[in-house]
Design an enzyme around this catalytic site. Structure first.
Site, PDB file in Angstrom:
ATOM      1  N   ASP A  78     -88.000  25.128  24.317  1.00  0.00           N
ATOM      2  CA  ASP A  78     -86.630  25.165  23.819  1.00  0.00           C
ATOM      3  C   ASP A  78     -85.929  26.453  24.218  1.00  0.00           C
ATOM      4  O   ASP A  78     -86.567  27.470  24.534  1.00  0.00           O
ATOM      5  CB  ASP A  78     -86.595  24.997  22.307  1.00  0.00           C
ATOM      6  CG  ASP A  78     -87.341  26.100  21.571  1.00  0.00           C
ATOM      7  OD1 ASP A  78     -88.535  26.319  21.869  1.00  0.00           O
ATOM      8  OD2 ASP A  78     -86.734  26.768  20.697  1.00  0.00           O
ATOM      9  N   GLU A 140     -89.333  26.935  18.970  1.00  0.00           N
ATOM     10  CA  GLU A 140     -89.751  28.325  18.724  1.00  0.00           C
ATOM     11  C   GLU A 140     -88.558  29.161  18.289  1.00  0.00           C
ATOM     12  O   GLU A 140     -88.685  30.051  17.442  1.00  0.00           O
ATOM     13  CB  GLU A 140     -90.393  28.903  19.987  1.00  0.00           C
ATOM     14  CG  GLU A 140     -91.017  30.283  19.809  1.00  0.00           C
ATOM     15  CD  GLU A 140     -90.051  31.448  20.036  1.00  0.00           C
ATOM     16  OE1 GLU A 140     -90.432  32.606  19.764  1.00  0.00           O
ATOM     17  OE2 GLU A 140     -88.912  31.206  20.492  1.00  0.00           O
ATOM     18  N   GLU A 141     -87.395  28.873  18.863  1.00  0.00           N
ATOM     19  CA  GLU A 141     -86.201  29.669  18.578  1.00  0.00           C
ATOM     20  C   GLU A 141     -85.675  29.448  17.163  1.00  0.00           C
ATOM     21  O   GLU A 141     -84.774  30.152  16.717  1.00  0.00           O
ATOM     22  CB  GLU A 141     -85.102  29.361  19.603  1.00  0.00           C
ATOM     23  CG  GLU A 141     -85.451  29.718  21.047  1.00  0.00           C
ATOM     24  CD  GLU A 141     -85.510  31.216  21.303  1.00  0.00           C
ATOM     25  OE1 GLU A 141     -85.348  31.993  20.339  1.00  0.00           O
ATOM     26  OE2 GLU A 141     -85.717  31.612  22.461  1.00  0.00           O
ATOM     27  N   GLU A 168     -94.035  35.213  26.610  1.00  0.00           N
ATOM     28  CA  GLU A 168     -92.688  35.738  26.343  1.00  0.00           C
ATOM     29  C   GLU A 168     -92.389  36.884  27.317  1.00  0.00           C
ATOM     30  O   GLU A 168     -93.300  37.605  27.744  1.00  0.00           O
ATOM     31  CB  GLU A 168     -92.581  36.248  24.907  1.00  0.00           C
ATOM     32  CG  GLU A 168     -92.608  35.170  23.844  1.00  0.00           C
ATOM     33  CD  GLU A 168     -91.283  34.447  23.698  1.00  0.00           C
ATOM     34  OE1 GLU A 168     -90.308  34.800  24.404  1.00  0.00           O
ATOM     35  OE2 GLU A 168     -91.234  33.515  22.868  1.00  0.00           O
ATOM     36  N   HIS A 354     -80.880  35.444  25.383  1.00  0.00           N
ATOM     37  CA  HIS A 354     -79.868  35.134  24.373  1.00  0.00           C
ATOM     38  C   HIS A 354     -78.509  35.731  24.723  1.00  0.00           C
ATOM     39  O   HIS A 354     -77.749  36.117  23.832  1.00  0.00           O
ATOM     40  CB  HIS A 354     -80.308  35.625  22.986  1.00  0.00           C
ATOM     41  CG  HIS A 354     -81.587  35.019  22.510  1.00  0.00           C
ATOM     42  ND1 HIS A 354     -82.034  35.147  21.204  1.00  0.00           N
ATOM     43  CD2 HIS A 354     -82.538  34.278  23.132  1.00  0.00           C
ATOM     44  CE1 HIS A 354     -83.181  34.517  21.059  1.00  0.00           C
ATOM     45  NE2 HIS A 354     -83.513  33.985  22.225  1.00  0.00           N
TER      46      HIS A 354
END
Length: 381
Positions: A78, A140-141, A168, A354
């Site tokens: 995601d 996960e977000e 990550e 992000h």
């Protein structure tokens, strides 16, 4: 999937993955099906694990003997929404700009997924003595919502893994620790009415200010310690990230909702940091208000010893001493809580995540691919 071959390189795979708008909280069947077809085409044993939501799934794939303890390469499928107005191009179309590959999720963390999938053919061609697993999760977000279901299913999928590498973005420098997190929603409900008669209503926003004040006091107290200098900031933290309520200025607000999160240093239960806020609304009930507490997410801190075999392996593979800790959170803490050593190591930079025009560099993809292939050599030894 037409024309898809097991010989796709990491950039080509990344372009396919970015093209799926697999935004957190949304159905992800399309990207799961693509990865499943690709991985099976490379010779992997693949299991799709639907989550309780019904429209989202985790994916687990294995190369090598599943009955032998191996290593997991873990990542989430995601991405955060791409609503920022300053994207210079379609966020769901990978765009090359020199060595930079721009697109939502390029760095966080479809770049790692692309490298893992690009390495599959080479891994499948090796006589692996120990397996390499691929654990790709959803949501996960939203606070690591999907991976607990995948972890719970592991005993039926493979022998207990020796460790888990969570890809990550870390500049391909391994990270041994991170903070834990807990988040919750607090709803206060009063009684609506005309603002000219506040005596006949119950103002939910005014009442919620008591909860807000408790949150501020709690945050200030946490800043006074205890301390762990591996983190920035070196203490546990708490904040109200969202607040909303009311219909119009001349209506007594019937409801007010706050969303709060706590981030805990290692050794501190993140959910315990929220307890004073859970107790704060109790006094409001006596005044006629209704309150609801809804947990949103929780995951534990990660704390892997510098001498753990997984840390030593990553030191050798990367050529760098693993970083003691970072302040952001990952799924690694959940793997460790399940008894599987975990560490963070992936391509790209978390500072690019992000935000508009997120990118990863082609050199970073190449370096990550080399690392995974070197890992495969170890698993074949």
């Amino acid at each position: 999937m037409n024309g898809m071959t097991s010989g796709m390189n990491a950039e080509e795979i990344l372009a396919c993955l970015v093209a799926f708008p697999s935004v957190v909280g949304q159905p992800n069947g399309a990207i799961v099906d693509w990865i499943r077809t690709y991985a099976e085409g490379c010779g992997a044993s693949v299991t799709v694990l639907p989550g309780p939501e019904g429209d989202r799934a985790n994916l687990f794939a294995t190369i090598g003997p599943a009955e032998v303890p191996g290593l997991i390469l873990s990542g989430h499928m995601d991405v955060v929404p791409a609503g920022e107005p300053c994207w210079s191009s379609d966020p769901f179309v990978l765009r090359r700009e020199g060595k930079r590959l721009r697109g939502r999720g390029a760095s966080d963390m479809k770049g790692f997924l692309a490298c893992a999938l690009a390495a599959l053919p080479a891994l499948a061609a090796k006589p692996l003595a120990r397996p390499v697993h691929f654990a790709f999760s959803y949501d996960e977000e939203a606070g690591c919502q999907g991976v607990p279901h995948l972890i719970a299913a592991l005993p039926g999928l493979c022998a207990r893994p020796e460790g888990c590498i969570v890809g990550e973005p870390s500049g391909l420098v391994a990270v041994r620790g991170h903070k834990g997190k807990a988040a919750a929603r607090i709803a206060v409900r009063g009684r609506a009415g005309h603002s000219s008669r506040p005596d006949l209503g119950l103002n939910a926003i005014h009442a919620a200010s008591a909860v807000l004040a408790a949150a501020v006091q709690r945050a200030e107290a946490l800043a006074r310690g205890p301390f762990d200098t591996r983190f920035e900031p070196p203490y546990s933290s708490l904040q109200v990230g969202r607040i909303g309520g009311g219909e119009a200025l001349n209506i007594i607000p019937e409801s007010c909702v706050l969303e709060v999160e706590a981030r805990a240093i290692a050794g501190v239960d993140p959910e315990s940091l929220l307890l004073p806020l859970r107790e704060a609304p109790a006094a409001l009930v006596a005044l006629g208000f209704r309150t609801d507490w809804t947990p949103l997410s929780a995951y534990p801190a990660l704390a892997l010893s510098a001498e753990a075999p997984l840390a030593c392996l990553m030191r050798e593979l990367t050529g760098h001493e693993p970083v003691a800790a970072v302040s952001y959170g990952t799924e690694a803490g959940l793997y460790q809580a399940a008894g599987i050593d975990a560490i963070i190591c992936g391509p790209g930079d978390i500072a690019r995540a992000h935000k508009a025009d997120e990118y990863i560099e082609t050199d970073e993809l190449a370096a990550c691919l080399r690392l995974i292939e070197a890992l495969g050599e170890r698993m074949a030894a």
